[in-house]
Design a protein around this motif. Structure first.
Motif, PDB file in Angstrom:
ATOM      1  N   ALA B  13      57.143  31.368  26.399  1.00 51.92           N
ATOM      2  CA  ALA B  13      57.205  31.279  27.853  1.00 51.92           C
ATOM      3  C   ALA B  13      56.342  32.332  28.511  1.00 51.92           C
ATOM      4  CB  ALA B  13      58.651  31.448  28.306  1.00 51.92           C
ATOM      5  N   SER B  14      56.282  33.488  27.881  1.00 52.22           N
ATOM      6  CA  SER B  14      55.517  34.577  28.476  1.00 52.22           C
ATOM      7  C   SER B  14      54.073  34.179  28.682  1.00 52.22           C
ATOM      8  CB  SER B  14      55.574  35.765  27.548  1.00 52.22           C
ATOM      9  OG  SER B  14      55.143  35.369  26.271  1.00 52.22           O
ATOM     10  N   VAL B  15      53.566  33.437  27.732  1.00 55.30           N
ATOM     11  CA  VAL B  15      52.167  33.044  27.807  1.00 55.30           C
ATOM     12  C   VAL B  15      51.966  32.045  28.929  1.00 55.30           C
ATOM     13  CG1 VAL B  15      50.387  31.779  26.595  1.00 55.30           C
ATOM     14  CG2 VAL B  15      51.721  33.512  25.413  1.00 55.30           C
ATOM     15  N   MET B  18      51.807  33.583  32.137  1.00 51.67           N
ATOM     16  CA  MET B  18      50.559  34.268  32.464  1.00 51.67           C
ATOM     17  C   MET B  18      49.495  33.300  32.924  1.00 51.67           C
ATOM     18  SD  MET B  18      50.499  36.845  29.333  1.00 51.67           S
ATOM     19  CE  MET B  18      48.935  37.602  29.716  1.00 51.67           C
ATOM     20  N   ALA B  19      49.567  32.081  32.402  1.00 51.81           N
ATOM     21  CA  ALA B  19      48.505  31.137  32.710  1.00 51.81           C
ATOM     22  C   ALA B  19      48.357  30.961  34.214  1.00 51.81           C
ATOM     23  CB  ALA B  19      48.806  29.803  32.052  1.00 51.81           C
ATOM     24  N   ARG B  22      46.483  33.665  36.033  1.00 53.16           N
ATOM     25  CA  ARG B  22      45.180  34.094  35.574  1.00 53.16           C
ATOM     26  C   ARG B  22      44.157  34.163  36.689  1.00 53.16           C
ATOM     27  NH1 ARG B  22      42.445  30.702  31.508  1.00 53.16           N
ATOM     28  NH2 ARG B  22      44.176  29.362  31.983  1.00 53.16           N
ATOM     29  N   ASN B  24      44.456  35.232  39.442  1.00 50.56           N
ATOM     30  CA  ASN B  24      44.534  36.480  40.198  1.00 50.56           C
ATOM     31  C   ASN B  24      43.513  37.490  39.779  1.00 50.56           C
ATOM     32  OD1 ASN B  24      46.722  35.315  41.070  1.00 50.56           O
ATOM     33  ND2 ASN B  24      48.104  36.407  39.714  1.00 50.56           N
ATOM     34  N   ILE B  25      43.155  37.409  38.512  1.00 48.79           N
ATOM     35  CA  ILE B  25      42.228  38.418  38.021  1.00 48.79           C
ATOM     36  C   ILE B  25      40.934  38.276  38.778  1.00 48.79           C
ATOM     37  CG2 ILE B  25      41.025  39.226  36.002  1.00 48.79           C
ATOM     38  CD1 ILE B  25      43.560  37.188  34.966  1.00 48.79           C
ATOM     39  N   GLY B  28      41.566  39.449  42.150  1.00 53.83           N
ATOM     40  CA  GLY B  28      41.669  40.894  42.154  1.00 53.83           C
ATOM     41  C   GLY B  28      40.291  41.508  42.110  1.00 53.83           C
ATOM     42  N   GLY B  29      39.454  40.983  41.227  1.00 55.63           N
ATOM     43  CA  GLY B  29      38.116  41.522  41.090  1.00 55.63           C
ATOM     44  C   GLY B  29      37.336  41.380  42.369  1.00 55.63           C
ATOM     45  N   VAL B  31      38.423  40.881  45.465  1.00 54.55           N
ATOM     46  CA  VAL B  31      38.924  41.674  46.581  1.00 54.55           C
ATOM     47  C   VAL B  31      38.628  43.146  46.333  1.00 54.55           C
ATOM     48  CG1 VAL B  31      40.944  42.333  47.878  1.00 54.55           C
ATOM     49  CG2 VAL B  31      40.682  39.986  47.103  1.00 54.55           C
ATOM     50  N   GLN B 103      49.411  34.294  48.232  1.00 55.08           N
ATOM     51  CA  GLN B 103      50.038  35.579  48.570  1.00 55.08           C
ATOM     52  C   GLN B 103      49.002  36.679  48.735  1.00 55.08           C
ATOM     53  OE1 GLN B 103      52.700  33.822  48.657  1.00 55.08           O
ATOM     54  NE2 GLN B 103      53.668  35.686  49.350  1.00 55.08           N
ATOM     55  N   GLU B 104      48.065  36.726  47.782  1.00 56.29           N
ATOM     56  CA  GLU B 104      47.140  37.848  47.754  1.00 56.29           C
ATOM     57  C   GLU B 104      46.096  37.777  48.851  1.00 56.29           C
ATOM     58  OE1 GLU B 104      45.786  38.064  43.742  1.00 56.29           O
ATOM     59  OE2 GLU B 104      47.639  39.044  43.102  1.00 56.29           O
TER      60      GLU B 104
END
Lengths: 312, 442
Positions: B13-15, B18-19, B22, B24-25, B28-29, B31, B103-104
């Motif tokens: 589930a953790s993976v 994360m999908a 992804r 966001n990266i 993030g970069g 912004v 959101q971001e």
């Protein structure tokens, strides 16, 4: 070379420069071309690099949430910097982690990548296969790398803990997660360095090796005494890549836990503070400026080495 | 919230969690790289002409914080948008954006060229946009039939006007598997003694009492919220959130101290675990209970019928157990939206029972805000959620919705993680939070 000839009057007017090649005056059209060619890139550099950098510095002295016009900025002096150093707990760990990142990348995957390149350069059987295998991770984005390694590292469902029956919290325990992430980075970085170095090795003149062999040098001697010094430009490139990679390290920790809990990196802290509603542009800019200063140190060292070399 | 279908896939589930994040990266970069002035530039480009213009019959732009692939949450929004388009005979242009990306980018979005109506949250986060003039006063849409005073309160900003139309909410509570409780003879506790007895019993049965995860940073806020409300009461909690109380006070330390006492009954190493993984461990009986929002169902969808919950028991009899977190989702009207009149019309519809019914066709743990909504289609979990929330005297939104978002994400997340890493350093954590709070709340 252009066809312009030196004007005699000028050479006599400046006897001091007599030792240097005489000055030439370009025709107006050539001059216009040169000026345009210098002006356009300069403009790009100024607009895309210097203006944002200077604005970052300016913004780092204010508090602003990015809403409303710039007159909303409250100027707080050096408060952001003082806060970062004094009361922002993630900052010092982040500096430390960036340095660990740099040292590890250099001592681990970089040296390993160079070693692999040297081994694969010997045209052993299946070297194509190994090259592809080692290079494969480089094609993947770091985000994807984090995603793949999560399959290994997950505490409850991950491969490593399943196989060894261990209960290590690879991504969550702040004393191991940095190393877990570094291994994942290394997996990708090794192939990258290997390929660059391999390309360099292929470019080394074979006659040098032959000469060394004729002189009775061992394999090891040939590499360290002959090949390695000849590869100096490639070595510099590798060094620069390692420094850049470790300063801009960001994606992997961002995928894992957004750069908190043991995975603080300056780049991630900048993003945490400016992304989303949580916009602390002033604070984030101050962090970015600190990052810029650290980079400047490395850039200065690099430029010094390069210039010294040119002078030689 | 990521909504992976865990049960059906062999991938952890953790993976999957994360999908979804992804992208966001990249964000993030971007912004991070262009952090300078981008929002003010965009604001300059954005239509200032949006003020009062627009024709109620023109197309309405609808900004959604869910994209296709997000499951029921996305379907609800699509259904309600389509229902409105059909009923009012206008075009609704949907702008579907992945939850985290939405959101971001929200600050830039609202100052640039936003859609007219967009999905948002009640509470502090709505209020901050209202104060900054980024969303339109819609007090003429209120009152709305079927939305009682508490919802009106939640839609009201500090200037006393309404800026929000609530559509649904979900409670945070302690979830458990009915079959496991039945098999082992457990009963939901109502006070600390019963809770302690239950936890000890579970441990002797080789079950970890509480599933726990905080890799993403926000789930632990739910635990802090409920402990603070049980120990210091709702009013104290809200004024702490508003920045009016000290974070290094004896009250807050008491919360952390109680939490430290409860940690041995929680799953170890929460910082490397996602809530999806924690939900899975409750699903396979490794853990007995899990304090989370009703979206826990998305982590173990196969077990939905076996899930039940109780509100967190009282810890102090003078305080009781009458408060809980129940975040309200809903809609706002962007001040820079080009069709203000059309947007208001749509908001009027979105608050109605009819809209709630149109949305509630998929299976989802959300409960409709409108009391006139048809509850006959509700699942047992939804019915119980509605009862529990109606019975609650005080409702908080959630830590990151009740306080400044910059404080919540850049201070509280790392500090709570630090506490979970080293629960004995309560003084250090509270002092550090307080120092940073003083710096942020100017």
């Amino acid at each position: 070379m252009t066809t312009t000839t030196p004007v005699p009057a000028e050479t006599t007017a400046e006897p001091v420069t007599a030792a240097q090649p005489p000055k030439r005056r370009l025709p107006a059209r050539d001059r216009a071309v040169v000026i345009t060619m210098i002006l356009i890139p300069t403009l790009f550099v100024v607009v895309l690099v210097w203006v944002p950098a200077i604005l970052s510095v300016v913004l780092s002295f204010g508090a602003w949430n990015g809403i409303g016009d710039v007159d909303q900025i409250q100027w707080v002096g050096t408060k952001n910097y003082a806060d970062i150093v004094d009361i922002y707990p993630p900052f010092w760990p982040a500096i430390q982690h960036n340095l660990i990142w740099l040292v590890f990348l250099f001592l681990g995957p970089t040296l390993l990548g160079m070693f692999l390149a040297v081994v694969l350069d010997r045209n052993m059987r299946g070297s194509r296969f190994y090259q592809t295998a080692f290079y494969m991770p480089v094609v993947l984005s770091l985000a994807l790398v984090g995603f793949i390694w999560q399959l290994f590292y997950s505490r409850d469902q991950g491969l490593i803990n399943q196989v060894f029956g261990s209960e290590v919290d690879w991504y969550g325990d702040s004393s191991v997660n940095l190393w877990a992430v570094l291994v994942a980075t290394a997996w990708r970085h090794t192939g990258y360095i290997m390929l660059i170095y391999l390309a360099g090795l292929k470019g080394v003149d074979a006659s040098l090796r032959e000469a060394a062999a004729v002189d009775g040098a061992s394999e090891r001697q040939t590499f360290f005494r002959i090949v390695f010094p000849v590869m100096r430009p490639i070595n510099m490139i590798v060094l620069v890549i390692v420094v850049i990679e470790s300063l801009r390290a960001f994606d992997l920790v961002w995928v894992v836990n957004r750069g908190t809990n043991g995975l603080e990196l300056i780049g991630a802290l900048v993003a945490q503070n400016v992304v989303g509603e949580a916009a602390r542009y002033g604070f984030g800019s101050a962090l970015a400026v600190i990052m810029m200063l650290i980079s400047t140190v490395f850039i200065a060292i690099y430029l010094r080495i390069v210039f010294r070399e040119e002078r030689r | 919230m990521n909504r992976p279908n865990v049960g059906a896939q062999p991938i952890p589930a953790s993976v999957l969690g994360m999908a979804a994040s992804r992208r966001n990266i990249l964000r993030g970069g971007l912004v991070g790289g262009a952090l300078l002035g981008s929002s003010s530039l965009l604001a300059a480009c954005g239509g200032d002409d949006g003020g009062g213009g627009g024709d109620a019959s023109g197309a309405v732009k609808f900004g959604m914080n869910e994209a296709s692939g997000a499951g029921p949450a996305h379907e609800r929004l699509v259904q309600v948008a389509e229902a409105y388009a059909k009923k009012a005979g206008v075009t609704v242009d949907r702008n579907e954006v992945d939850h985290n990306t939405f959101q971001e980018n929200i600050n830039t979005y609202l100052q640039g060229n936003p859609d007219d109506v967009f999905t948002w949250f009640a509470g502090f986060r709505m209020n901050q946009f209202a104060e900054q003039g980024l969303i339109t006063d819609i007090s003429d849409v209120w009152p709305i039939d079927g939305l009682d005073d508490s919802f009106k309160q939640a839609s009201t900003a500090s200037d006393g006007k309404q800026y929000f139309v609530p559509v649904g909410y979900y409670p945070w509570a302690v979830f458990y598997r009915k079959s496991v409780f039945e098999k082992r003879g457990y009963a939901p506790p109502t006070d600390l003694d019963e809770l302690t007895t239950l936890m000890t019993k579970m441990q002797s049965d080789d079950i970890t009492p509480f599933a726990f995860a905080d890799k993403d940073g926000w789930p632990a806020m739910g635990t802090f919220d409920i402990l603070n409300m049980r120990i210091n009461g709702f009013d104290y909690h809200m004024s702490l959130m508003a920045g009016d109380e000290e974070w290094d006070s004896a009250e807050v330390k008491q919360v952390f101290d109680t939490w430290r006492g409860l940690l041995p009954y929680h799953q170890a190493d929460p910082l490397g675990r996602t809530w999806q993984e924690a939900a899975t461990s409750m699903g396979n009986e490794e853990c007995g209970m899990y304090l989370l929002g009703t979206f826990v169902v998305d982590g173990i969808p196969d077990l939905e019928d076996d899930l039940d919950f109780f509100t967190f028991p009282e810890l102090d009899s003078s305080i009781g157990a009458t408060a809980l977190d129940a975040p309200i989702d809903g809609f706002c009207l962007a001040a820079s939206g080009s069709n203000q009149a059309g947007g208001k019309e749509m908001l009027k519809y979105l608050g109605t029972a009819e809209a709630a019914d149109a949305a509630n066709k998929g299976t989802t743990p959300l409960i409709a805000a409108n009391s006139g909504a048809d509850t006959s289609v509700y699942s047992d979990l939804q019915k119980k959620s509605a009862e529990v929330v109606q019975a609650a005297e005080n409702i908080a939104q959630f830590l990151d919705r009740d306080t400044r978002s910059d404080f919540a994400s850049t201070v509280i997340i790392p500090e709570l993680q630090r506490f979970l890493e080293d629960p004995d350093d309560i003084d250090g954590v509270t002092q550090s939070i307080q120092q940073q709070k003083e710096s942020i709340f100017i």
